[in-house]
Design a protein around this motif. Structure first.
Motif, PDB file in Angstrom:
ATOM      1  N   ASP A 121       0.819  -1.224   0.000  1.00  0.00           N
ATOM      2  CA  ASP A 121       0.000   0.000   0.000  1.00  0.00           C
ATOM      3  C   ASP A 121       0.851   1.272   0.000  1.00  0.00           C
ATOM      4  OD1 ASP A 121      -2.339  -1.584   0.122  1.00  0.00           O
ATOM      5  OD2 ASP A 121      -2.143  -1.724   2.300  1.00  0.00           O
ATOM      6  N   ASP A 122       1.936   1.269  -0.776  1.00  0.00           N
ATOM      7  CA  ASP A 122       2.859   2.409  -0.834  1.00  0.00           C
ATOM      8  C   ASP A 122       2.210   3.553  -1.624  1.00  0.00           C
ATOM      9  OD1 ASP A 122       5.032   4.132  -1.140  1.00  0.00           O
ATOM     10  OD2 ASP A 122       6.456   2.474  -1.325  1.00  0.00           O
ATOM     11  N   LYS A 123       1.866   4.633  -0.926  1.00  0.00           N
ATOM     12  CA  LYS A 123       1.234   5.787  -1.579  1.00  0.00           C
ATOM     13  C   LYS A 123       2.200   6.453  -2.566  1.00  0.00           C
ATOM     14  CE  LYS A 123      -2.033   6.832   2.137  1.00  0.00           C
ATOM     15  NZ  LYS A 123      -1.889   5.628   2.898  1.00  0.00           N
ATOM     16  N   ASP A 124       3.503   6.414  -2.262  1.00  0.00           N
ATOM     17  CA  ASP A 124       4.488   7.002  -3.161  1.00  0.00           C
ATOM     18  C   ASP A 124       4.526   6.269  -4.500  1.00  0.00           C
ATOM     19  OD1 ASP A 124       5.266   8.979  -1.400  1.00  0.00           O
ATOM     20  OD2 ASP A 124       6.911   7.802  -0.550  1.00  0.00           O
ATOM     21  N   ALA A 126       1.942   5.095  -6.205  1.00  0.00           N
ATOM     22  CA  ALA A 126       0.893   5.678  -7.048  1.00  0.00           C
ATOM     23  C   ALA A 126       1.333   7.039  -7.593  1.00  0.00           C
ATOM     24  CB  ALA A 126      -0.411   5.807  -6.266  1.00  0.00           C
TER      25      ALA A 126
END
Length: 193
Positions: A121-124, A126
């Motif tokens: 779930d790494d927001k970076d 995306a």
């Protein structure tokens, strides 16, 4: 097959990827830096340090290139079957990686981007995909590698991730995802033959 691994920025996982691929594919490595940790892991039959011109073409070799593109590196990058550009998904690293992609694509458009040490779930991640799209690089193949202790244990155990995972136990369980990631990268590399 000649494979180049490069990025202008250090600490992006070039050497780790080079070593695991060299062990897995039984390839030699050519490094362009006089000090490389690979000296501690590959014998002289599998490692060449070439800080100047690389005149020979080699079969089954991985080039571990750090720093800016020299004229000698440009020659190798042009003839490489594929150029792997690994990078850590953080803003400063992505900015430098965009520069590296721009420089490499002028020489060779067989590029695989390898976002390295991706967390669940790494927001970076995306944001990085959006940034690549902004610069028109969203069509390049992307082969992410998850974060795993297996990456550092390549240097400790002197084994491929696949071999460590095959031993079973906790490593068998913990390394299955990163092993799958590397297998996908290897399949993608082989598709360039």
């Amino acid at each position: 097959m000649e494979i180049s691994i490069m990025n202008f920025k250090g600490g992006q996982g070039k050497t780790t990827i080079a070593l695991n691929l060299a062990y897995t594919l039984d390839y030699g490595v050519v490094a362009n830096e006089s000090y490389t940790v690979l000296k501690n892991h590959l014998d002289e039959d599998h490692l060449l340090i070439a800080t100047g011109q690389i005149t020979d073409e080699f079969d089954d070799v991985i080039y571990d290139f750090g720093g800016g593109i020299t004229p000698h590196m440009a020659t190798v990058l042009k003839r490489s079957k594929v150029v792997i550009i690994p990078f850590i998904v953080e803003q400063a690293n992505v900015e430098v990686t965009i520069e590296a992609i721009n420089s490499v694509v002028a020489l060779n458009d067989n590029i695989i981007l390898v976002p390295n040490k991706i967390k669940e779930d790494d927001k970076d991640y995306a944001v990085m995909l959006e940034t690549l799209q902004e610069f028109g690089f969203d069509k390049l193949p992307i082969s992410p590698l998850r974060t795993s202790t297996a990456l550092q244990n390549i240097f400790i155990d002197h084994k491929t991730i696949s071999a460590m995972q095959a031993e079973g136990g906790l490593n068998g369980f913990n390394y299955r995802k990163i092993n799958d990631d590397f297998n996908k990268l290897i399949e993608l590399i082989k598709s360039y033959k």
